[in-house]
Design an enzyme around this catalytic site. Sequence first.
Site, mmCIF file in Angstrom:
data_model
loop_
_atom_site.group_PDB
_atom_site.id
_atom_site.type_symbol
_atom_site.label_atom_id
_atom_site.label_comp_id
_atom_site.label_asym_id
_atom_site.label_seq_id
_atom_site.Cartn_x
_atom_site.Cartn_y
_atom_site.Cartn_z
ATOM 1 N N ARG A 51 0.829 -1.217 0.000
ATOM 2 C CA ARG A 51 0.000 0.000 0.000
ATOM 3 C C ARG A 51 0.858 1.260 0.000
ATOM 4 N NH1 ARG A 51 -3.554 -0.401 5.021
ATOM 5 N NH2 ARG A 51 -1.620 -1.316 5.752
ATOM 6 N N ASN A 72 -6.102 -2.629 1.916
ATOM 7 C CA ASN A 72 -6.093 -4.085 2.053
ATOM 8 C C ASN A 72 -7.524 -4.586 2.160
ATOM 9 O OD1 ASN A 72 -3.308 -4.344 2.069
ATOM 10 N ND2 ASN A 72 -3.143 -4.399 4.288
#
EC number: 3.6.1.7
Length: 91
Positions: free
Chosen positions: A20, A38
């Site tokens: 990320r 996520n």
Amino acid sequence: MARICLHAYVGGRVQGVGFRQSTRDEAERLGLDGWVRNLEDGRVEVLWEGEEEQVKALQRWLERGPRRARVAGVEVEALPLQGIAGFIVRR
């Protein structure tokens, strides 16, 4: 060049490897807007928009991911522009 928006699900070893944060860094480097998060099923979800060339560059990057990731597949779909400003990591 036209602005476009893409949405993707990235599968493989993509959680717990800095995916990320690396995606945010790459998107910011390319001048893109959007978000990354996520999912509970182990995938990463990404939505991003900007100039077509830069949007496609991030799509290619997602197919590789950061060094510690092992991308098994990327499902991508085009969406209407979302009008997002900036790029964030969602929790």
